[in-house]
Design a protein around this motif. Structure first.
Motif, PDB file in Angstrom:
ATOM      1  N   ALA A  51       0.998  -1.210  -0.085  1.00  0.00           N
ATOM      2  CA  ALA A  51      -0.022  -0.179   0.189  1.00  0.00           C
ATOM      3  C   ALA A  51       1.094   1.732  -0.329  1.00  0.00           C
ATOM      4  CB  ALA A  51      -0.726  -0.061   1.212  1.00  0.00           C
ATOM      5  N   CYS A  52       2.082   1.075   0.720  1.00  0.00           N
ATOM      6  CA  CYS A  52       3.199   2.685   0.920  1.00  0.00           C
ATOM      7  C   CYS A  52       3.569   2.770  -0.448  1.00  0.00           C
ATOM      8  CB  CYS A  52       3.836   1.732   1.833  1.00  0.00           C
ATOM      9  SG  CYS A  52       3.390   2.051   3.507  1.00  0.00           S
ATOM     10  N   LEU A  55       0.822   4.246  -2.973  1.00  0.00           N
ATOM     11  CA  LEU A  55       0.838   5.375  -2.355  1.00  0.00           C
ATOM     12  C   LEU A  55       1.739   6.345  -3.000  1.00  0.00           C
ATOM     13  CD1 LEU A  55      -0.800   6.515   1.143  1.00  0.00           C
ATOM     14  CD2 LEU A  55       1.279   7.948  -0.071  1.00  0.00           C
ATOM     15  N   VAL A  71      -0.133   5.504   5.682  1.00  0.00           N
ATOM     16  CA  VAL A  71      -1.603   4.128   5.095  1.00  0.00           C
ATOM     17  C   VAL A  71      -1.554   3.623   6.810  1.00  0.00           C
ATOM     18  CG1 VAL A  71      -0.976   1.579   4.918  1.00  0.00           C
ATOM     19  CG2 VAL A  71      -0.118   3.429   3.356  1.00  0.00           C
ATOM     20  N   GLN A  74      -3.875   5.708   7.910  1.00  0.00           N
ATOM     21  CA  GLN A  74      -5.396   4.843   7.340  1.00  0.00           C
ATOM     22  C   GLN A  74      -6.307   4.203   8.040  1.00  0.00           C
ATOM     23  OE1 GLN A  74      -5.308   2.261   4.326  1.00  0.00           O
ATOM     24  NE2 GLN A  74      -6.018   2.886   3.011  1.00  0.00           N
ATOM     25  N   GLU A 286      -4.163   9.928   3.067  1.00  0.00           N
ATOM     26  CA  GLU A 286      -4.620   8.885   4.350  1.00  0.00           C
ATOM     27  C   GLU A 286      -6.002   8.032   4.845  1.00  0.00           C
ATOM     28  OE1 GLU A 286      -5.590  12.500   5.932  1.00  0.00           O
ATOM     29  OE2 GLU A 286      -4.287  12.333   5.453  1.00  0.00           O
ATOM     30  N   TRP A 291      -5.651   2.279  -1.100  1.00  0.00           N
ATOM     31  CA  TRP A 291      -4.576   2.405  -1.481  1.00  0.00           C
ATOM     32  C   TRP A 291      -4.339   0.256  -1.546  1.00  0.00           C
ATOM     33  CZ3 TRP A 291      -2.685   6.277  -3.574  1.00  0.00           C
ATOM     34  CH2 TRP A 291      -3.023   7.560  -3.176  1.00  0.00           C
ATOM     35  N   GLN A 292      -4.484  -0.263  -1.459  1.00  0.00           N
ATOM     36  CA  GLN A 292      -4.550  -1.266  -0.763  1.00  0.00           C
ATOM     37  C   GLN A 292      -4.894  -2.465  -2.216  1.00  0.00           C
ATOM     38  OE1 GLN A 292      -5.520   0.241   2.106  1.00  0.00           O
ATOM     39  NE2 GLN A 292      -3.918  -0.004   3.688  1.00  0.00           N
TER      40      GLN A 292
END
Length: 307
Positions: A51-52, A55, A71, A74, A286, A291-292
């Motif tokens: 996810a990072c 992003l 993340v 989030q 955030e 994102w995942q």
């Protein structure tokens, strides 16, 4: 054995942990939920780092430490969003202000007063159910298009929680909970009655949903376009809203001016619908849920152009 452990974990989460947590004073409960969400994310480092990375593909220039911080923030927010569901039973017209501060409601009221049907839309952003819950407690009836929770892909405890969530929502909203697997005629009936239909527009398209690629977040997204077509066919005004966490435990619900589909082609209307969504994601990354799962529907510009 792994399946059994997962079911026990979900049973503990949804049947014991969150129901008990909801009975604590709200400030303490949300702090504990936040810690729970962050620690849960840290137990899955590969998913966290993925996810990072995604992003960073959208918001270039952020340091690895900043991406990780966003993340994890989030994940804490998503835990607070689950806790919201268990606290809805106490929401009433006289205490809505303790849950959320609404602004811009006049835009929705103006759209309703026009006599046209209204699609009240948002994205997977913030604690997204809360503005509609507050409006319902204050007497504004709404219906909602929801994800399908009847399929075999969901673990039983996850399905139990989602069914509970929909019951809590319907109690306050007063309208229909229409799953994506239901007949589309139900959506048209709501709008033909000149009622408010709530739709989340950034969900990746299902197998049989009409979808289109379009510029989004500096790349290309492939997302469902049923909401845009529904607005064009019914003449419904599209009213964006977002649930924004504002720090120090405060939650705000922001309603934006209506978008009129009249005289706009599909591509133009699609861009207009997603403009405020992209603006909120870039301003508050955030608070975006997806994102995942970005890889499922989004490509960066270089890939999109075949470079």
């Amino acid at each position: 054995m792994a399946l059994t452990r997962n079911r026990l974990r979900l049973f503990f989460r949804y049947r014991l942990y969150y129901p008990l947590l909801a009975r604590l004073p709200s400030r303490l409960a949300y702090r504990i939920a936040t810690v729970w969400g962050v620690r849960a994310a840290l137990r899955h480092p590969a998913r966290l780092e993925g996810a990072c990375a995604d992003l960073g593909r959208v918001l270039t220039g952020l340091s690895p430490e900043r991406r990780r911080s966003l993340v994890l923030s989030q994940q804490g927010m998503l835990a607070r969003e689950v806790l919201d569901v268990y606290r809805l039973c106490w929401m009433r017209a006289d205490n809505v202000h303790r849950y959320i501060r609404l602004e811009g409601v006049e835009h929705l009221e103006r759209a309703v007063a026009s006599g046209r049907p209204v699609i009240f839309y948002s994205a997977h952003f913030g604690r997204l159910i809360m503005p509609a819950m507050a409006l319902g407690a204050l007497g504004t009836r709404t219906s909602c298009l929801t994800a399908d929770i009847s399929g075999p892909h969901l673990p039983p405890e996850e399905r139990h929680f989602l069914a509970f969530k929909l019951r809590q929502m319907q109690r306050l909203m007063g309208g229909e909970m229409i799953q994506k697997s239901d007949s589309l005629r139900r959506l048209y009936r709501v709008l033909n009655r000149r009622e408010i239909l709530i739709v989340i527009v950034d969900a990746p398209p299902g197998r049989n949903e009409a979808a289109q690629e379009f510029p989004f977040l500096g790349g290309t997204a492939r997302l469902a376009i049923g909401t845009v077509r529904l607005a064009q066919r019914t003449g419904a005004l599209l009213v964006p809203y977002f649930a924004l966490e504002e720090g120090a435990g405060r939650l705000g619900g922001r309603v934006l001016p209506a978008i009129d589909p009249a005289g706009q082609d599909e591509d133009t209307l699609l861009r207009r619908v997603f403009e405020p969504v992209e603006e909120q994601i870039r301003s508050h990354p955030e608070q975006w849920w997806l994102w995942q799962s970005l890889k499922a529907f989004w490509r960066p510009a270089s890939t999109a152009h075949g470079n």
